[in-house]
Design a protein around this motif. Structure first.
Motif, mmCIF file in Angstrom:
data_model
loop_
_atom_site.group_PDB
_atom_site.id
_atom_site.type_symbol
_atom_site.label_atom_id
_atom_site.label_comp_id
_atom_site.label_asym_id
_atom_site.label_seq_id
_atom_site.Cartn_x
_atom_site.Cartn_y
_atom_site.Cartn_z
ATOM 1 N N ALA A 155 -18.208 33.132 -6.948
ATOM 2 C CA ALA A 155 -18.283 34.337 -7.672
ATOM 3 C C ALA A 155 -17.104 35.445 -7.638
ATOM 4 C CB ALA A 155 -19.427 35.192 -6.931
ATOM 5 N N GLN A 156 -15.987 34.749 -7.224
ATOM 6 C CA GLN A 156 -14.826 35.605 -7.175
ATOM 7 C C GLN A 156 -14.294 35.872 -8.702
ATOM 8 O OE1 GLN A 156 -11.359 33.791 -5.147
ATOM 9 N NE2 GLN A 156 -10.154 35.691 -5.415
ATOM 10 N N GLY A 157 -14.124 37.154 -9.080
ATOM 11 C CA GLY A 157 -13.704 37.328 -10.354
ATOM 12 C C GLY A 157 -14.686 37.605 -11.407
ATOM 13 N N GLN A 158 -15.959 37.427 -10.983
ATOM 14 C CA GLN A 158 -17.251 37.838 -11.725
ATOM 15 C C GLN A 158 -17.724 39.031 -11.456
ATOM 16 O OE1 GLN A 158 -19.597 34.305 -12.551
ATOM 17 N NE2 GLN A 158 -18.612 33.219 -11.060
ATOM 18 N N ARG A 159 -18.728 39.664 -12.237
ATOM 19 C CA ARG A 159 -19.488 40.854 -11.811
ATOM 20 C C ARG A 159 -20.089 40.946 -10.443
ATOM 21 N NH1 ARG A 159 -22.041 39.007 -16.018
ATOM 22 N NH2 ARG A 159 -24.024 39.271 -14.647
ATOM 23 N N PRO A 160 -19.947 41.980 -9.769
ATOM 24 C CA PRO A 160 -20.464 42.056 -8.272
ATOM 25 C C PRO A 160 -21.965 41.629 -8.277
ATOM 26 C CG PRO A 160 -19.178 43.933 -8.872
ATOM 27 C CD PRO A 160 -19.373 43.283 -10.065
ATOM 28 N N GLU A 161 -22.665 42.071 -9.179
ATOM 29 C CA GLU A 161 -24.098 41.799 -9.272
ATOM 30 C C GLU A 161 -24.445 40.175 -9.552
ATOM 31 O OE1 GLU A 161 -23.248 43.698 -13.469
ATOM 32 O OE2 GLU A 161 -22.651 43.702 -11.251
ATOM 33 N N ILE A 162 -23.531 39.410 -9.559
ATOM 34 C CA ILE A 162 -23.692 37.901 -9.904
ATOM 35 C C ILE A 162 -24.274 37.153 -8.677
ATOM 36 C CG2 ILE A 162 -21.597 37.038 -9.368
ATOM 37 C CD1 ILE A 162 -23.580 36.356 -12.565
ATOM 38 N N THR A 215 -21.946 26.243 2.769
ATOM 39 C CA THR A 215 -22.499 27.050 3.482
ATOM 40 C C THR A 215 -22.396 28.306 2.225
ATOM 41 O OG1 THR A 215 -20.324 28.234 3.881
ATOM 42 C CG2 THR A 215 -21.390 26.422 5.517
ATOM 43 N N CYS A 216 -23.373 29.383 2.738
ATOM 44 C CA CYS A 216 -23.527 30.554 1.897
ATOM 45 C C CYS A 216 -21.893 31.351 1.696
ATOM 46 C CB CYS A 216 -24.494 31.491 2.441
ATOM 47 S SG CYS A 216 -26.225 31.143 2.416
ATOM 48 N N ASP A 217 -21.220 31.302 2.732
ATOM 49 C CA ASP A 217 -19.811 32.101 2.582
ATOM 50 C C ASP A 217 -19.122 31.237 1.461
ATOM 51 O OD1 ASP A 217 -20.285 33.593 4.739
ATOM 52 O OD2 ASP A 217 -19.593 32.320 5.981
ATOM 53 N N ASP A 218 -19.396 29.833 0.931
ATOM 54 C CA ASP A 218 -18.623 29.467 -0.229
ATOM 55 C C ASP A 218 -18.870 29.857 -1.263
ATOM 56 O OD1 ASP A 218 -17.589 27.588 1.935
ATOM 57 O OD2 ASP A 218 -18.942 25.961 1.591
ATOM 58 N N LEU A 219 -20.011 30.522 -1.397
ATOM 59 C CA LEU A 219 -20.437 31.366 -2.657
ATOM 60 C C LEU A 219 -19.703 32.243 -3.273
ATOM 61 C CD1 LEU A 219 -24.405 30.945 -2.314
ATOM 62 C CD2 LEU A 219 -22.924 29.643 -4.261
ATOM 63 N N TYR A 220 -18.917 32.981 -2.175
ATOM 64 C CA TYR A 220 -17.805 34.288 -2.512
ATOM 65 C C TYR A 220 -16.945 33.735 -3.189
ATOM 66 C CZ TYR A 220 -20.461 36.941 0.896
ATOM 67 O OH TYR A 220 -21.545 37.714 1.387
ATOM 68 N N GLY A 221 -16.463 32.512 -2.818
ATOM 69 C CA GLY A 221 -15.331 31.754 -3.773
ATOM 70 C C GLY A 221 -15.830 31.556 -5.364
ATOM 71 N N TYR A 272 -29.896 34.834 3.426
ATOM 72 C CA TYR A 272 -29.902 34.272 2.189
ATOM 73 C C TYR A 272 -29.032 34.605 1.301
ATOM 74 C CZ TYR A 272 -33.339 37.070 -0.123
ATOM 75 O OH TYR A 272 -33.923 38.318 -0.684
ATOM 76 N N ALA A 273 -28.644 33.690 0.279
ATOM 77 C CA ALA A 273 -27.740 34.276 -0.962
ATOM 78 C C ALA A 273 -28.405 33.706 -2.151
ATOM 79 C CB ALA A 273 -26.453 33.805 -0.732
ATOM 80 N N ALA A 274 -28.344 34.507 -3.160
ATOM 81 C CA ALA A 274 -28.757 34.514 -4.481
ATOM 82 C C ALA A 274 -27.816 34.459 -5.613
ATOM 83 C CB ALA A 274 -30.015 35.155 -4.888
ATOM 84 N N TYR A 275 -27.264 33.265 -6.209
ATOM 85 C CA TYR A 275 -26.311 33.595 -7.144
ATOM 86 C C TYR A 275 -26.997 33.127 -8.673
ATOM 87 C CZ TYR A 275 -22.067 31.930 -10.033
ATOM 88 O OH TYR A 275 -21.085 31.660 -10.748
ATOM 89 N N TYR A 276 -26.563 34.180 -9.620
ATOM 90 C CA TYR A 276 -27.270 33.943 -10.808
ATOM 91 C C TYR A 276 -26.663 33.635 -11.894
ATOM 92 C CZ TYR A 276 -29.863 37.413 -7.930
ATOM 93 O OH TYR A 276 -30.822 37.966 -7.069
ATOM 94 N N ARG A 336 -19.955 22.054 -4.755
ATOM 95 C CA ARG A 336 -18.560 22.826 -4.255
ATOM 96 C C ARG A 336 -19.130 23.606 -3.083
ATOM 97 N NH1 ARG A 336 -16.492 26.081 -9.272
ATOM 98 N NH2 ARG A 336 -15.053 26.638 -7.883
ATOM 99 N N VAL A 337 -20.175 23.845 -2.652
ATOM 100 C CA VAL A 337 -20.542 24.602 -1.705
ATOM 101 C C VAL A 337 -21.329 23.819 -0.429
ATOM 102 C CG1 VAL A 337 -20.555 26.592 -2.854
ATOM 103 C CG2 VAL A 337 -22.899 25.456 -2.508
#
Length: 405
Positions: A311-318, A303-309, A277-281, A300-301
C-alpha cells in the motif's frame, strides 16, 4: 473504523425493499404498545425495525424492536424518577461519536439515514437512552462494584484452564444481494431457511451461493464456535441437526447456515478476545483484472505487515489494519475470518456496491489467558460484566412491576 462504510451496500439494499419516506402515513401514530402510561406508536416500531435492519441485526426484527422499545420506556421512566437527563451538548457529542465509529460525520450519517427512510429522531432516541442508562447504572451501582486483585488473578488464570471447546460442522450459503436483486434474494433465502434435509440445502448452495464452498454444497469442516461472531454463535447453537438459520443480513448479501453436527474437542488455545486483521481494497470489484491483482498481492505477502509495503504510496484508506473484539467486527467480515487461519486470505467480499474487491487477511487471534493479558483490561471487563448484571436485574424488576399492554 469502517463499520458504517462497510454497510454502504446494505443501506442501498434497504432503499430498494420498499422503505418509504419518513413522513407519517395515516395510522403511523396509532398506539401499538403501552408501558405504564407511556405509548409506543406504530411509527416508532417501524422506525426501530428499520434501524435494526440497517445495523444487520439477526433474528425476528419486529419482536426485537418491540422488546427494545419496551425496555427503553422502562429505562426512561426510571431515569425521570430520579431526575436524570443528559444535556443537549452531551447528546450531540454522543451522536457525533456514534457516526465517527463509521468514519463519517453526523451530517453524512444523517443523510444516509434519510435516504433509507429513517428519521434522525429515531437514532437520537436510541443513542440518548443508551448513553443516559449507562451513566445512570454507573452512578447507582458504581460504589457497589469493587473488583479485587484476587478476582482479577482468578479470571486470568481461569481463561487458560479450559481443555475442551465446542466445535460445529456447518453448511453455508451466502446469497449476493445487490440492490437490484435484494428482494428476490430475500425470497430465495426465506425459502432455503425452511429446508430440513442436507440434500436440499447443498443443492441450493450449488445453485445460489456466492462462495467457493458452493462447489461442495457449502460444506465446511469442523470449526470452533468461538471463531464466529457472538451474535451468530447463539443462533447456531440453538439449531438442531439439519435445521437452517433464518436469513442473516450482511452487507450486500444474505447468509444462511445449516447445522450438521456439534462436538467437544481438545482446545489448542483459549477463546479469542480480539482479532487482528487487515483489509486491502482493490478497485474493480470481482472483475478479472481485480481478481488477478488480488492474486498478485497474495503471491507477494506472507503476513499482514507485508501489506504496508503493497500500500505504500497509495491513499491511506486503501488499507485498513484493525484489532477488534469479535463482537465489534462487521458481520460479513467476521464470517470470512471465522474460516481463516493466520496468514490466510479471503477475496469473497466486495464494497462500494460491488465496485471494490476486499483482500482480507487474518493477522492473529489474540487469545484469553495469553501471557500479555492486561490486568487492568481484565478488571474493567469484570467491572462491566458486574454492572451489566446489576442493570439487567434492575430492568427485570422494573418490568415485573410495570403494566404493559
Amino acid at each position: 473504523m469502517r463499520a458504517f462504510r462497510l454497510m454502504g451496500a446494505l443501506l442501498a439494499m434497504l432503499g430498494t425493499i420498499g422503505v418509504g419516506s419518513t413522513g407519517l402515513a395515516q395510522g403511523q401514530l396509532t398506539p401499538v404498545i403501552t408501558v405504564n402510561d407511556r405509548v409506543i406508536t406504530q411509527f416508532e416500531l417501524s422506525q426501530r425495525v428499520r434501524l435494526l435492519d440497517l445495523f444487520g441485526t439477526a433474528g425476528n426484527l419486529n419482536e426485537l424492536a418491540r422488546e427494545g422499545l419496551i425496555e427503553d420506556r422502562l429505562k426512561q421512566q426510571e431515569m425521570e424518577r430520579v431526575g436524570l437527563r443528559i444535556s443537549d451538548a452531551a447528546l450531540q457529542s454522543a451522536l457525533e461519536e456514534f457516526a465517527q465509529r463509521g468514519d463519517m460525520s453526523l451530517g453524512q450519517f444523517q443523510q444516509m439515514l434519510a435516504q433509507n427512510g429513517i428519521d434522525l429522531s429515531t437514532l437520537r432516541d436510541y443513542v440518548e437512552v443508551g448513553v443516559s442508562w449507562r451513566d445512570y447504572v454507573r452512578a447507582r451501582f458504581g460504589r457497589e462494584v469493587n473488583i479485587t486483585d484476587a478476582e482479577v488473578e482468578r479470571a486470568i488464570a481461569s481463561r487458560g484452564t479450559a481443555t475442551t471447546e465446542l466445535q460445529v460442522l456447518l453448511n453455508e450459503i451466502i446469497i449476493a444481494a445487490p440492490p437490484d436483486r435484494a428482494a428476490r434474494a430475500q425470497e430465495v433465502a426465506e425459502l432455503i431457511s425452511g429446508f430440513r434435509t442436507f440434500a436440499e440445502f447443498e443443492d441450493a448452495a450449488r445453485q445460489v451461493s456466492a462462495l467457493p464452498s458452493r462447489e461442495n454444497g457449502g460444506r465446511l469442516g469442523w470449526l470452533p464456535i468461538d471463531n464466529y461472531p457472538p451474535q451468530i454463535q447463539s443462533i447456531i447453537l440453538d439449531l438442531q441437526t439439519g435445521e437452517v438459520t433464518d436469513p442473516i443480513n450482511i452487507p450486500n448479501g444474505i447468509a444462511l447456515f445449516q447445522l450438521r453436527g456439534k462436538r467437544e474437542a481438545a482446545r489448542p488455545t483459549a477463546a479469542p478476545v480480539s482479532i487482528d486483521y487487515a483489509a486491502y481494497y482493490i478497485p474493480g470489484g470481482r472483475s478479472a483484472a481485480a481478481l488477478q491483482a488480488a492474486a498478485n498481492v497474495r503471491n507477494r505477502v506472507d503476513t499482514c505487515d507485508d501489506l504496508y509495503g503493497i500500500a505504500q504510496g497509495q491513499r491511506p484508506e486503501i488499507l485498513d489494519r484493525m484489532s477488534l473484539a469479535p463482537s465489534e467486527i462487521s458481520g460479513d467480515i467476521a464470517l470470512e475470518l471465522a474460516r481463516l487461519d493466520p496468514g490466510e486470505v479471503s477475496t469473497n467480499l466486495t464494497r462500494d456496491n460491488g465496485n471494490t474487491l476486499v483482500f482480507l487477511m487474518l493477522c492473529e487471534r489474540v487469545n484469553a489467558g495469553a501471557g500479555n493479558t492486561d490486568p487492568d483490561a481484565v478488571r474493567n471487563q469484570l467491572r462491566s460484566q458486574r454492572l451489566a448484571a446489576l442493570a439487567d436485574a434492575l430492568l427485570a424488576d422494573l418490568r415485573a412491576s410495570a403494566v404493559i399492554r
